[in-house]
Design a protein around this motif. Structure first.
Motif, PDB file in Angstrom:
ATOM      1  N   GLU A  51       0.893  -1.145  -0.036  1.00 54.01           N
ATOM      2  CA  GLU A  51      -0.024  -0.047  -0.021  1.00 54.01           C
ATOM      3  C   GLU A  51       0.863   1.151  -0.025  1.00 54.01           C
ATOM      4  N   ALA A  52       2.078   1.265   0.705  1.00 51.25           N
ATOM      5  CA  ALA A  52       2.977   2.187   0.845  1.00 51.25           C
ATOM      6  C   ALA A  52       3.630   2.599  -0.560  1.00 51.25           C
ATOM      7  N   CYS A  53       3.915   1.443  -1.195  1.00 51.85           N
ATOM      8  CA  CYS A  53       4.562   1.781  -2.631  1.00 51.85           C
ATOM      9  C   CYS A  53       3.410   2.331  -3.629  1.00 51.85           C
ATOM     10  N   LYS A  54       2.200   1.919  -3.560  1.00 49.83           N
ATOM     11  CA  LYS A  54       1.112   2.288  -4.182  1.00 49.83           C
ATOM     12  C   LYS A  54       0.800   3.632  -4.298  1.00 49.83           C
ATOM     13  N   GLU A  55       0.704   4.000  -2.974  1.00 51.76           N
ATOM     14  CA  GLU A  55       0.368   5.518  -2.538  1.00 51.76           C
ATOM     15  C   GLU A  55       1.659   6.419  -2.855  1.00 51.76           C
ATOM     16  N   ALA A  56       2.687   5.995  -2.558  1.00 50.09           N
ATOM     17  CA  ALA A  56       3.829   6.812  -3.144  1.00 50.09           C
ATOM     18  C   ALA A  56       4.061   7.009  -4.381  1.00 50.09           C
ATOM     19  N   LYS A  57       3.478   6.291  -5.382  1.00 46.91           N
ATOM     20  CA  LYS A  57       3.608   6.572  -6.904  1.00 46.91           C
ATOM     21  C   LYS A  57       2.496   7.696  -6.974  1.00 46.91           C
ATOM     22  N   LYS A  58       1.554   7.844  -6.186  1.00 43.13           N
ATOM     23  CA  LYS A  58       0.592   8.787  -6.639  1.00 43.13           C
ATOM     24  C   LYS A  58       0.970  10.375  -6.219  1.00 43.13           C
ATOM     25  N   ILE A  59       1.928  10.337  -5.083  1.00 48.12           N
ATOM     26  CA  ILE A  59       2.308  11.585  -4.630  1.00 48.12           C
ATOM     27  C   ILE A  59       3.983  11.953  -4.747  1.00 48.12           C
ATOM     28  N   GLU A  60       4.545  10.809  -5.180  1.00 50.30           N
ATOM     29  CA  GLU A  60       6.027  11.064  -5.430  1.00 50.30           C
ATOM     30  C   GLU A  60       6.222  12.284  -6.421  1.00 50.30           C
ATOM     31  N   PRO A  61       5.524  12.563  -7.597  1.00 49.39           N
ATOM     32  CA  PRO A  61       5.775  13.532  -8.569  1.00 49.39           C
ATOM     33  C   PRO A  61       5.757  14.957  -8.013  1.00 49.39           C
ATOM     34  N   CYS A  62       4.980  15.245  -6.783  1.00 47.23           N
ATOM     35  CA  CYS A  62       5.000  16.320  -6.137  1.00 47.23           C
ATOM     36  C   CYS A  62       6.224  16.654  -5.227  1.00 47.23           C
TER      37      CYS A  62
END
Length: 147
Positions: free
Chosen positions: A97-108
């Motif tokens: 879940e942490a990996c999946k959510e990181a993908k969403k916010i890392e571009p910011c």
């Protein structure tokens, strides 16, 4: 690598670059297209744009490989992802879940912020999704990393 802001590529192009880096040497366009569930022509267009930016060498009908600049940037992208995932895991998210959510916010998340988070965590060597490399960053010039 000096000059990285973390915003050089769109999030989709950054994902392509990370994928190529994780696969190794030469990666075929059809493999990239399949991984991202896009038509080969779409992958080819995106890869041509990444090549124009200087991050990959694209040989039609053969595949792509990272340039030295692309390798350095891809290593930063992987490092940023793993640091963001590690932070999220500290808030109770399971590794997947942490990996999946990181993908969403890392571009910011900028390089500067990535470096500051890394330092505040004591320059961790492992994340929930893999080893964190530090030799490409300027946040810890002394090599003082947590083991």
């Amino acid at each position: 690598m000096q000059g990285i802001t973390g915003y050089e590529l769109s999030s989709r192009k950054a994902e392509y670059l990370k994928y190529i880096h994780m696969q190794g040497d030469v990666v075929k366009t059809t493999e990239i297209a399949a991984n991202f569930s896009v038509a080969p022509s779409t992958a080819t267009k995106t890869l041509a744009e990444i090549a124009k930016a200087g991050y990959i060498e694209h040989t039609p009908y053969h595949g792509v490989r990272l340039t030295p600049t692309g390798t350095a940037y891809a290593r930063f992208l992987v490092r940023r992802h793993r640091i963001v995932a590690l932070v999220l895991s500290h808030y109770g998210l399971e590794p997947d879940e942490a990996c999946k959510e990181a993908k969403k916010i890392e571009p910011c998340v900028s390089k500067s912020l990535t470096d500051r988070i890394c330092a505040s965590l004591g320059h961790p060597m492992m994340s929930v999704c893999g080893e964190i490399e530090h030799d490409c960053c300027c946040c810890c010039p002394s090599g003082d990393h947590e083991t």
